[in-house]
Design a protein around this motif. Structure first.
Motif, PDB file in Angstrom:
ATOM      1  N   LEU A 157       0.806  -1.211   0.000  1.00  0.00           N
ATOM      2  CA  LEU A 157       0.000   0.000   0.000  1.00  0.00           C
ATOM      3  C   LEU A 157       0.847   1.272   0.000  1.00  0.00           C
ATOM      4  O   LEU A 157       0.337   2.361  -0.255  1.00  0.00           O
ATOM      5  CB  LEU A 157      -0.943   0.018   1.210  1.00  0.00           C
ATOM      6  N   THR A 158       2.128   1.130   0.298  1.00  0.00           N
ATOM      7  CA  THR A 158       3.012   2.301   0.333  1.00  0.00           C
ATOM      8  C   THR A 158       3.580   2.638  -1.041  1.00  0.00           C
ATOM      9  O   THR A 158       4.289   3.626  -1.188  1.00  0.00           O
ATOM     10  CB  THR A 158       4.178   2.060   1.305  1.00  0.00           C
ATOM     11  N   GLU A 159       3.244   1.834  -2.060  1.00  0.00           N
ATOM     12  CA  GLU A 159       3.737   2.105  -3.406  1.00  0.00           C
ATOM     13  C   GLU A 159       2.995   3.303  -3.995  1.00  0.00           C
ATOM     14  O   GLU A 159       1.800   3.486  -3.760  1.00  0.00           O
ATOM     15  CB  GLU A 159       3.559   0.868  -4.286  1.00  0.00           C
ATOM     16  N   ASN A 160       3.700   4.094  -4.793  1.00  0.00           N
ATOM     17  CA  ASN A 160       3.161   5.362  -5.275  1.00  0.00           C
ATOM     18  C   ASN A 160       1.841   5.260  -6.036  1.00  0.00           C
ATOM     19  O   ASN A 160       0.942   6.078  -5.825  1.00  0.00           O
ATOM     20  CB  ASN A 160       4.196   6.086  -6.139  1.00  0.00           C
ATOM     21  N   PRO A 161       1.661   4.288  -6.946  1.00  0.00           N
ATOM     22  CA  PRO A 161       0.375   4.226  -7.659  1.00  0.00           C
ATOM     23  C   PRO A 161      -0.822   4.020  -6.731  1.00  0.00           C
ATOM     24  O   PRO A 161      -1.955   4.289  -7.114  1.00  0.00           O
ATOM     25  CB  PRO A 161       0.560   3.017  -8.594  1.00  0.00           C
ATOM     26  N   ILE A 162      -0.590   3.519  -5.523  1.00  0.00           N
ATOM     27  CA  ILE A 162      -1.665   3.324  -4.546  1.00  0.00           C
ATOM     28  C   ILE A 162      -1.683   4.469  -3.541  1.00  0.00           C
ATOM     29  O   ILE A 162      -2.752   4.986  -3.181  1.00  0.00           O
ATOM     30  CB  ILE A 162      -1.498   1.981  -3.801  1.00  0.00           C
ATOM     31  N   LEU A 163      -0.512   4.881  -3.098  1.00  0.00           N
ATOM     32  CA  LEU A 163      -0.418   5.911  -2.072  1.00  0.00           C
ATOM     33  C   LEU A 163      -0.877   7.274  -2.576  1.00  0.00           C
ATOM     34  O   LEU A 163      -1.504   8.042  -1.836  1.00  0.00           O
ATOM     35  CB  LEU A 163       1.024   5.998  -1.555  1.00  0.00           C
ATOM     36  N   LEU A 164      -0.598   7.586  -3.842  1.00  0.00           N
ATOM     37  CA  LEU A 164      -0.976   8.885  -4.387  1.00  0.00           C
ATOM     38  C   LEU A 164      -2.489   9.110  -4.370  1.00  0.00           C
ATOM     39  O   LEU A 164      -2.955  10.140  -3.865  1.00  0.00           O
ATOM     40  CB  LEU A 164      -0.420   9.054  -5.802  1.00  0.00           C
ATOM     41  N   PRO A 165      -3.308   8.194  -4.909  1.00  0.00           N
ATOM     42  CA  PRO A 165      -4.759   8.420  -4.842  1.00  0.00           C
ATOM     43  C   PRO A 165      -5.294   8.434  -3.412  1.00  0.00           C
ATOM     44  O   PRO A 165      -6.275   9.124  -3.124  1.00  0.00           O
ATOM     45  CB  PRO A 165      -5.342   7.256  -5.647  1.00  0.00           C
ATOM     46  N   ALA A 166      -4.633   7.698  -2.518  1.00  0.00           N
ATOM     47  CA  ALA A 166      -5.039   7.730  -1.116  1.00  0.00           C
ATOM     48  C   ALA A 166      -4.838   9.130  -0.541  1.00  0.00           C
ATOM     49  O   ALA A 166      -5.722   9.675   0.134  1.00  0.00           O
ATOM     50  CB  ALA A 166      -4.239   6.705  -0.317  1.00  0.00           C
ATOM     51  N   CYS A 167      -3.677   9.709  -0.822  1.00  0.00           N
ATOM     52  CA  CYS A 167      -3.391  11.067  -0.336  1.00  0.00           C
ATOM     53  C   CYS A 167      -4.331  12.093  -0.963  1.00  0.00           C
ATOM     54  O   CYS A 167      -4.770  13.040  -0.298  1.00  0.00           O
ATOM     55  CB  CYS A 167      -1.937  11.432  -0.633  1.00  0.00           C
ATOM     56  N   LEU A 168      -4.661  11.893  -2.232  1.00  0.00           N
ATOM     57  CA  LEU A 168      -5.583  12.805  -2.904  1.00  0.00           C
ATOM     58  C   LEU A 168      -6.976  12.738  -2.283  1.00  0.00           C
ATOM     59  O   LEU A 168      -7.682  13.743  -2.211  1.00  0.00           O
ATOM     60  CB  LEU A 168      -5.661  12.480  -4.398  1.00  0.00           C
ATOM     61  N   SER A 169      -7.366  11.550  -1.822  1.00  0.00           N
ATOM     62  CA  SER A 169      -8.660  11.399  -1.148  1.00  0.00           C
ATOM     63  C   SER A 169      -8.715  12.270   0.100  1.00  0.00           C
ATOM     64  O   SER A 169      -9.722  12.936   0.368  1.00  0.00           O
ATOM     65  CB  SER A 169      -8.893   9.933  -0.769  1.00  0.00           C
ATOM     66  N   SER A 170      -7.628  12.273   0.860  1.00  0.00           N
ATOM     67  CA  SER A 170      -7.571  13.101   2.066  1.00  0.00           C
ATOM     68  C   SER A 170      -7.511  14.583   1.725  1.00  0.00           C
ATOM     69  O   SER A 170      -8.125  15.415   2.400  1.00  0.00           O
ATOM     70  CB  SER A 170      -6.355  12.718   2.917  1.00  0.00           C
ATOM     71  N   LEU A 171      -6.787  14.920   0.669  1.00  0.00           N
ATOM     72  CA  LEU A 171      -6.684  16.324   0.267  1.00  0.00           C
ATOM     73  C   LEU A 171      -8.054  16.864  -0.151  1.00  0.00           C
ATOM     74  O   LEU A 171      -8.420  18.004   0.179  1.00  0.00           O
ATOM     75  CB  LEU A 171      -5.687  16.472  -0.882  1.00  0.00           C
ATOM     76  N   MET A 172      -8.828  16.046  -0.853  1.00  0.00           N
ATOM     77  CA  MET A 172     -10.176  16.452  -1.252  1.00  0.00           C
ATOM     78  C   MET A 172     -11.037  16.723  -0.022  1.00  0.00           C
ATOM     79  O   MET A 172     -11.788  17.695   0.034  1.00  0.00           O
ATOM     80  CB  MET A 172     -10.812  15.367  -2.122  1.00  0.00           C
ATOM     81  N   LEU A 173     -10.929  15.864   0.983  1.00  0.00           N
ATOM     82  CA  LEU A 173     -11.705  16.042   2.211  1.00  0.00           C
ATOM     83  C   LEU A 173     -11.211  17.238   3.019  1.00  0.00           C
ATOM     84  O   LEU A 173     -12.012  17.925   3.665  1.00  0.00           O
ATOM     85  CB  LEU A 173     -11.643  14.772   3.061  1.00  0.00           C
ATOM     86  N   LEU A 174      -9.912  17.491   2.986  1.00  0.00           N
ATOM     87  CA  LEU A 174      -9.377  18.675   3.665  1.00  0.00           C
ATOM     88  C   LEU A 174     -10.042  19.943   3.133  1.00  0.00           C
ATOM     89  O   LEU A 174     -10.309  20.883   3.879  1.00  0.00           O
ATOM     90  CB  LEU A 174      -7.860  18.777   3.465  1.00  0.00           C
ATOM     91  N   GLY A 175     -10.313  19.941   1.836  1.00  0.00           N
ATOM     92  CA  GLY A 175     -10.935  21.108   1.233  1.00  0.00           C
ATOM     93  C   GLY A 175     -12.429  21.167   1.427  1.00  0.00           C
ATOM     94  O   GLY A 175     -12.998  22.235   1.674  1.00  0.00           O
ATOM     95  N   SER A 176     -13.096  20.013   1.340  1.00  0.00           N
ATOM     96  CA  SER A 176     -14.563  20.006   1.334  1.00  0.00           C
ATOM     97  C   SER A 176     -15.203  19.903   2.716  1.00  0.00           C
ATOM     98  O   SER A 176     -16.328  20.384   2.912  1.00  0.00           O
ATOM     99  CB  SER A 176     -15.067  18.849   0.465  1.00  0.00           C
ATOM    100  N   TYR A 177     -14.523  19.305   3.680  1.00  0.00           N
ATOM    101  CA  TYR A 177     -15.182  19.041   4.968  1.00  0.00           C
ATOM    102  C   TYR A 177     -15.636  20.310   5.706  1.00  0.00           C
ATOM    103  O   TYR A 177     -16.738  20.321   6.272  1.00  0.00           O
ATOM    104  CB  TYR A 177     -14.285  18.197   5.880  1.00  0.00           C
ATOM    105  N   PRO A 178     -14.844  21.384   5.728  1.00  0.00           N
ATOM    106  CA  PRO A 178     -15.330  22.592   6.416  1.00  0.00           C
ATOM    107  C   PRO A 178     -16.651  23.117   5.859  1.00  0.00           C
ATOM    108  O   PRO A 178     -17.422  23.758   6.587  1.00  0.00           O
ATOM    109  CB  PRO A 178     -14.192  23.598   6.190  1.00  0.00           C
ATOM    110  N   MET A 179     -16.943  22.832   4.581  1.00  0.00           N
ATOM    111  CA  MET A 179     -18.211  23.266   4.013  1.00  0.00           C
ATOM    112  C   MET A 179     -19.389  22.585   4.682  1.00  0.00           C
ATOM    113  O   MET A 179     -20.488  23.136   4.741  1.00  0.00           O
ATOM    114  CB  MET A 179     -18.254  22.994   2.504  1.00  0.00           C
ATOM    115  N   THR A 180     -19.179  21.370   5.196  1.00  0.00           N
ATOM    116  CA  THR A 180     -20.269  20.649   5.865  1.00  0.00           C
ATOM    117  C   THR A 180     -20.555  21.223   7.250  1.00  0.00           C
ATOM    118  O   THR A 180     -21.549  20.847   7.878  1.00  0.00           O
ATOM    119  CB  THR A 180     -19.934  19.153   5.996  1.00  0.00           C
TER     120      THR A 180
END
Length: 290
Positions: A157-180
């Motif tokens: 799971l630490t390989e880049n093709p897997i880790l990158l989309p995982a990090c992007l998932s958190s980045l998306m939530l970092l931006g959207s969660y305060p709106m909730t």
């Protein structure tokens, strides 16, 4: 039979808004075990997420609108018991999918309980609570889902093709969660909670979301372009266009009247976002695989 109030606060339909992370993990999975994927879906969306909703509602005791519920009913001890029962069922179903997944669900449950439990009450700390939500609902859930549906070793799971989309998932939530949180300022203030949206203010929440969500969108476009194709990247941007149109329209209305930063508009944004992302991930999976 549990009361109407208990079922209301478990908020099973709200799981639809959390479905994009699960579908994102499936959409980029090379070898899905559909039996495991089904168990993971049931455990997460029908039991673990509702358990978290109920547990936090019990300790919040909201009197005004909460996520997915415009007029919450008073809570009772029954809700706490129901949330713990849902947790236990979810963990057992998760164990059928794999012990690693069950462990991930257990850790997720502990983190979610710390959000509202008075002994920890992460809601009092805007940055810590936002980082916790973004990590566990984002990268952590993505990796747990990817691991169980593909049955890959945890170290992979630490390989880049897997880790990158995982990090992007958190980045998306970092931006959207305060709106909730934008319509809950009054009630959060009364309880002494200081959410990220309350810290930023109404206009500040919109500006923050524009900045971080924009960065996340660029990251997703890069991911799809790098590991799939230019068409995939463009398709993702097109899929998000209804979300962006509604968001900017709402922002302009709020600049004129801050009362527009209300429950109904927040739920509209959540619904548009969830539909667009869920549909895109499903179509993307079948286009790539078939």
């Amino acid at each position: 039979m549990w009361s109407t109030s208990t079922w209301q606060h478990l908020r099973l339909p709200f799981s639809f808004f959390l479905l994009p992370i699960y579908l994102f993990a499936l959409s980029v999975s090379p070898q899905i075990d559909w039996g495991k994927a089904s168990l993971a879906f049931i455990a997460l969306h029908l039991f673990i997420y509702p358990a978290s909703n109920g547990f936090n509602s019990y300790y919040d005791k909201d009197e005004k609108s909460i996520g997915g519920v415009e007029k919450p009913l008073p809570v009772s001890n029954e809700l706490l018991n129901a949330s713990l029962i849902f947790d236990l069922i979810g963990l057992n179903i998760g164990f059928l999918a794999g012990w690693e997944f069950a462990l991930a669900l257990f850790i997720y449950g502990l983190a979610s309980k710390g959000y509202s439990h008075p002994a920890i009450r992460l809601k009092k700390y805007p940055i810590i609570s936002l980082l916790t939500i973004a990590f566990f609902q984002g990268a952590f859930t993505f990796l747990a889902t990817y691991q169980v549906v593909n049955q890959v070793p945890i170290k992979q799971l630490t390989e880049n093709p897997i880790l990158l989309p995982a990090c992007l998932s958190s980045l998306m939530l970092l931006g959207s969660y305060p709106m909730t949180q934008i319509y809950q300022h009054e009630e959060d203030s009364k309880r002494g909670d200081k959410t990220m949206s309350l810290l930023l203010g109404i206009q500040g929440t919109f500006i923050y979301t524009i900045s971080v969500f924009g960065l996340a969108t660029a990251g997703f476009a890069y991911f799809y372009y790098t590991y799939f194709s230019l068409l995939s990247a463009i398709s993702f941007l097109v899929a998000l266009s209804p979300v962006l149109l509604f968001f900017f329209s709402w922002f302009l209305k709020t600049l004129k009247n801050e009362q527009e930063a209300n429950f109904k508009n927040t739920m509209r944004l959540n619904m548009i976002s969830a539909i667009c992302l869920n549909v895109f991930y499903i179509i993307f999976y079948f286009c790539v695989q078939y």
